[in-house]
Enzyme design. Sequence first.
Site, PDB file in Angstrom:
ATOM      1  N   SER A  21       0.823  -1.206   0.000  1.00 35.92           N
ATOM      2  CA  SER A  21       0.000   0.000   0.000  1.00 35.92           C
ATOM      3  C   SER A  21       0.859   1.259   0.000  1.00 35.92           C
ATOM      4  O   SER A  21       1.819   1.383   0.753  1.00 35.92           O
ATOM      5  CB  SER A  21      -0.904  -0.005   1.238  1.00 35.92           C
ATOM      6  N   ASN A  69       9.357   8.218   4.317  1.00 31.21           N
ATOM      7  CA  ASN A  69       8.290   8.962   3.660  1.00 31.21           C
ATOM      8  C   ASN A  69       7.364   9.546   4.710  1.00 31.21           C
ATOM      9  O   ASN A  69       7.151   8.969   5.772  1.00 31.21           O
ATOM     10  CB  ASN A  69       7.527   8.077   2.678  1.00 31.21           C
ATOM     11  N   CYS A 133      -2.462   4.279  11.852  1.00 30.00           N
ATOM     12  CA  CYS A 133      -2.819   5.696  11.835  1.00 30.00           C
ATOM     13  C   CYS A 133      -2.982   6.208  13.263  1.00 30.00           C
ATOM     14  O   CYS A 133      -3.395   5.472  14.156  1.00 30.00           O
ATOM     15  CB  CYS A 133      -4.152   5.918  11.117  1.00 30.00           C
ATOM     16  N   LYS A 170      -3.185  -4.510   9.349  1.00 30.60           N
ATOM     17  CA  LYS A 170      -1.780  -4.190   9.072  1.00 30.60           C
ATOM     18  C   LYS A 170      -1.124  -3.680  10.348  1.00 30.60           C
ATOM     19  O   LYS A 170      -1.511  -2.642  10.886  1.00 30.60           O
ATOM     20  CB  LYS A 170      -1.675  -3.156   7.956  1.00 30.60           C
ATOM     21  N   THR A 198       5.809   0.440   8.038  1.00 28.24           N
ATOM     22  CA  THR A 198       7.102   1.097   8.174  1.00 28.24           C
ATOM     23  C   THR A 198       7.456   1.345   9.645  1.00 28.24           C
ATOM     24  O   THR A 198       6.591   1.342  10.521  1.00 28.24           O
ATOM     25  CB  THR A 198       7.088   2.451   7.443  1.00 28.24           C
ATOM     26  N   GLY A 254       8.094  -5.724   3.855  1.00 29.35           N
ATOM     27  CA  GLY A 254       9.207  -5.048   4.505  1.00 29.35           C
ATOM     28  C   GLY A 254      10.545  -5.371   3.866  1.00 29.35           C
ATOM     29  O   GLY A 254      11.137  -6.398   4.138  1.00 29.35           O
ATOM     30  N   GLY A 255      11.004  -4.497   2.975  1.00 32.33           N
ATOM     31  CA  GLY A 255      12.342  -4.616   2.429  1.00 32.33           C
ATOM     32  C   GLY A 255      12.551  -5.683   1.392  1.00 32.33           C
ATOM     33  O   GLY A 255      13.694  -6.096   1.152  1.00 32.33           O
ATOM     34  N   GLY A 276       7.150  -3.211  -2.021  1.00 30.62           N
ATOM     35  CA  GLY A 276       6.811  -1.795  -1.936  1.00 30.62           C
ATOM     36  C   GLY A 276       7.883  -0.873  -2.461  1.00 30.62           C
ATOM     37  O   GLY A 276       7.896  -0.505  -3.631  1.00 30.62           O
ATOM     38  N   THR A 277       8.827  -0.501  -1.610  1.00 32.91           N
ATOM     39  CA  THR A 277       9.834   0.503  -1.946  1.00 32.91           C
ATOM     40  C   THR A 277      10.629   0.146  -3.194  1.00 32.91           C
ATOM     41  O   THR A 277      11.029   1.036  -3.954  1.00 32.91           O
ATOM     42  CB  THR A 277      10.787   0.699  -0.749  1.00 32.91           C
TER      43      THR A 277
END
Length: 315
Positions: A21, A69, A133, A170, A198, A254-255, A276-277
Amino acid sequence: MVDMSVALGGARLPNPLMTASGCAANGKELHRFFDVADLGAFVTKSVMAQARSGRGTPRMAETPSGMLNSIGLQGPGISAFVEQDLAWLKGVGARPLVSIAGSSSGEFADVAAALRSSDAFDAVVGVEVNISCPNVADRGLVFACDPLASAKVVALVREQLPRDMPVFAKLSPDVTDIVSVASACVRAGASGLTMINTLLGMVIDTDRMRPQLGGVTGGLSGPGIRPVAVRAIWQVRAAMFAGRFPTVPIIGAGGVRTGRDALELVAAGASAVQVGTATFNDPRAPMRVLQELETLLDAKGYAAFTEVVAAAHQR
């Protein structure tokens, strides 16, 4: 050929690879590089009830092992999302795993209800509940840092969705006991878990002697956090094996940059993997990782992807 199909909380996917996401917008941008319908699922950017402009700039900062980010959940709001983005994903045959967010538990429920009532809801293969959040009703405490707050959000979202719709919570790694949060979410009705989000980080601009991000802190992602993801997945899967709470699928994140990275998360206990990244410098990374993972499994003699899930716990 290795059977790469996987079942996640009732949803049957052709393969275990997904976007993460926030790293691929809502599909159109990545679709220029490959058919997003080829992914096991496409995970959307977290959507909230109303449109949000996000945090001030600068929003991103490179680190030696990844990036920070501080976007601030910028987005169009749920109404525009279902009319435009979700409808588009359905039209191209993608399998959307819709990420939802909220600044209060009630907002999560409202977003879930709006999603369910949308015309393209039948294309949705699951809902990812981004509980990382801040809870504005509780002094800004992040939902995922508190088992009770996490459970409340999951329960409210679960009430708004059909019983057969998979719901994935998540989780944040910024906790002392991730197993307790995972347990609370599953007992509240989560069909599975996404691990991890993250890590909270910060970069100082030593030329200006001030925080480099406009929002001061941001989420650290990239290769540097993979060992944290592996540890968290291992701990939660081990707790399931020990009978501390019901066994549910884990989506690892993650990574992940390569098929071998993905295999590490899977061996720790993940039933699917998000990329993701890595997509920022290689837009085809999710499909490349899928191909590399399948090649690795074939070389190791596995006939099916599911055979390697949590394999490291058996040794």
